[in-house]
Scaffold this active site. Structure first.
Site, short mmCIF file in Angstrom:
data_model
loop_
_atom_site.label_atom_id
_atom_site.label_comp_id
_atom_site.label_asym_id
_atom_site.label_seq_id
_atom_site.Cartn_x
_atom_site.Cartn_y
_atom_site.Cartn_z
N SER A 1 0.81 -1.22 0.00
CA SER A 1 0.00 0.00 0.00
C SER A 1 0.84 1.27 0.00
CB SER A 1 -0.94 0.00 1.21
OG SER A 1 -1.92 -1.02 1.06
N HIS B 1 16.89 -5.08 4.54
CA HIS B 1 17.81 -4.08 5.09
C HIS B 1 19.02 -3.85 4.20
CE1 HIS B 1 15.98 -3.69 9.14
NE2 HIS B 1 15.56 -4.91 8.90
N ARG C 1 16.91 -13.83 9.87
CA ARG C 1 15.55 -13.35 10.14
C ARG C 1 14.80 -13.09 8.83
NH1 ARG C 1 13.80 -9.23 14.89
NH2 ARG C 1 11.85 -8.46 14.02
N ARG D 1 17.40 -1.81 17.57
CA ARG D 1 16.76 -0.52 17.35
C ARG D 1 15.94 -0.07 18.56
NH1 ARG D 1 12.03 -2.17 12.96
NH2 ARG D 1 10.91 -3.61 14.31
N ASN E 1 17.06 2.28 7.37
CA ASN E 1 17.71 3.10 8.39
C ASN E 1 17.44 2.71 9.83
OD1 ASN E 1 15.08 4.07 8.82
ND2 ASN E 1 15.43 5.94 7.65
N HIS F 1 -6.17 -10.00 4.57
CA HIS F 1 -5.04 -10.35 5.43
C HIS F 1 -5.42 -11.34 6.53
CE1 HIS F 1 -1.84 -8.01 3.78
NE2 HIS F 1 -2.41 -6.84 3.98
#
Length: 492
Positions: free
Chosen positions: A61, A118, A147, A183, A249, A391
């Site tokens: 989306s 990433h 992962r 993070r 980031n 979903h």
């Protein structure tokens, strides 16, 4: 041709030839049936390179609405960087050249996989080989993934990296992403990775492959491999260069702060070296480091062009898709443009949307009808049902979701004809048209296929197949507005 215009985005309703577990096919949808008979329609691509994503990757989306609003293909970081590297873009990349010319030693760090979330191992290799061309000593700081790819796949990726190693290119450290890519301000993890980069960790006598295997022997998978450094690596030194090759980031900020920020409160650093740091993409607006691939400024979006014509517009959606018809469709601009009205309808408070497949479609529709009666020049609306119910993996509920959208479209189409509104209806991506796989397992993801596009407009008899980047110019053409040169061609 100039008409007030509706842009309707039926989120998650796509085209699929097969009818099995196709919620769109099995829904009772008199409005769609009428449009198939009376309106020109075509198929629109919403995935892969057509919207700036890697080849074959399903759309989403965020990307879909950005592409719709911009009226052109916005290459996502992974694709943009890959295309640049394939075309020797580093030769003229000022941030890259500036970083490596300041030292004879270059440290490259990044996530070692082809997960593409990433980083990408091809970027890692390309930068290392380019540094070697400049006769640099290159130290590789490998972050193991586990992962975004299989939990025990590091040895496969390590072999690829070792194929480029020689006297100039050397593997210096290794760390699971759990440590180097935290993070959540768990700086005790970052500290372990930092210490290995600085050579403060006792070096392992094992080779990189032996070290990975030793971690597996302790039931430690790639994500959680303990940070270490290898023999013959003495740590980073003052005035050496460092490039972080991750393009996403959020998980790159903390370790970059530890390495580069003089004022840093995450943990007490035993050693702090003055490094010449560069980052692949913008990590933080407060970072002063050169950026190899800066964020593209998106100008002349659909909403901006309409605003500059002193026309009114209204962007309408329920909570789940409100950001998409405002922030994303406006090219990442949070503040509304002049004469832009926004209507947020609350999504129902249910655990999962298969419990209420109609969601807030009725309330969204009422808001659209109100704006039409007010004579708003451009109305952009998103119906979330096909995606959000899709979903859940519940086929029966997804059928009801499509039927709810069809009912809403019927009311809007009727008033559009009465008030002489033009209309362009499409989807940002598919979902509910493929709800189970060949083994009857539920499918909850987006589809990598096409979606329908219908147009109601004075004198429009047929429309071409295209992609989401053709939508904005088509809407502007319905409104009698000349599209900017930055936009791709309309569908008619």
């Amino acid at each position: 041709m100039a008409q007030k215009t509706l842009l309707i985005i039926t989120d998650g309703i796509g085209y699929r030839k097969d009818s099995d577990y196709n919620a769109f096919f099995h829904a009772k949808k008199p409005t769609y049936d009428l449009m198939f008979k009376t309106l020109p329609y075509s198929l629109i691509d919403t995935h892969g390179l057509s919207v700036g994503l890697p080849k074959g990757q399903m759309g989403n989306s965020e990307v879909g609405h950005m592409c719709i609003g911009a009226g052109r293909v916005l290459y996502q970081d992974l694709v943009k960087i890959s295309l640049s590297l394939q075309n020797d873009g580093l030769k003229n990349n000022t941030a890259f050249l500036s970083a490596i010319q300041k030292s004879s030693v270059v440290h490259l760090m990044g996530l070692m996989s082809d997960g593409g979330v990433h980083s990408h191992i091809e970027h890692f290799i390309a930068l290392a080989l380019e540094c070697e061309k400049f006769h640099k000593k290159v130290y590789l700081h490998l972050i193991t993934d586990g992962r975004d790819v299989a939990p025990k796949s590091a040895l496969t990726y390590l072999e690829i990296m070792q194929n480029i190693c020689n006297e100039s290119i050397q593997i210096a450290t290794m760390s699971g992403r759990f440590y180097a890519m935290d993070r959540d301000n768990r700086f005790e993890r970052i500290k372990l990775a930092y210490n290995s980069l600085m050579g403060l960790t006792d070096p392992t006598p094992l080779s990189p492959s032996e070290y990975i295997q030793s971690q597996y022997d302790k039931n430690i998978t790639d994500e959680f491999i303990m940070p270490t450094c290898f023999k013959n690596y003495c740590g980073m030194q003052d005035d050496e260069s460092f490039i972080f090759i991750n393009f996403r980031n959020d998980r790159a900020r903390e370790i970059t702060s530890a390495l580069g920020q003089k004022e840093f409160n995450g943990f007490k650093r035993q050693v702090f070296k003055k490094l010449h740091i560069a980052t692949m993409t913008p990590y933080d607006k407060n970072f002063p480091y050169p950026i190899l691939f800066p964020k593209e400024s998106i100008q002349n979006t659909l909403a901006e062009v309409v605003s500059e014509c002193n026309l009114t517009q209204s962007h309408i959606a329920e909570t789940e898709k409100y950001a998409h018809v405002t922030f994303f469709i406006n090219g990442g601009v949070e503040t509304p443009f002049k004469n832009e009205n926004r209507v947020l309808i609350q999504s129902p408070k249910v655990t999962t949307y298969d419990l209420k497949p109609e969601m807030s479609a009725k309330e969204v529709t009422l808001a659209v009808l109100e704006q039409m009666r007010l004579g708003t020049d451009l109305i952009i609306v998103n119906f979330a049902n096909g995606d959000m119910v899709g979903h859940t993996g519940n086929f029966e509920a997804s059928v009801k979701a499509v039927e709810a959208v069809d009912t809403s479209l019927g009311e809007i189409l009727s008033l559009a004809k009465e008030l002489n509104y033009a209309m362009l209806l499409t989807s940002d991506h598919g979902n509910c048209e493929h709800m189970k796989d060949e083994n009857q397992n539920p499918l909850t993801n987006h589809t990598a296929g096409s979606v329908y596009c219908f147009v109601l407009g004075n004198g429009i008899k047929s429309i071409k197949n295209g992609a989401l980047n053709n939508i904005a110019s088509s809407v502007l053409k319905l409104m009698g507005i000349k599209a900017p040169a930055t936009m791709d061609e309309p569908l008619f």
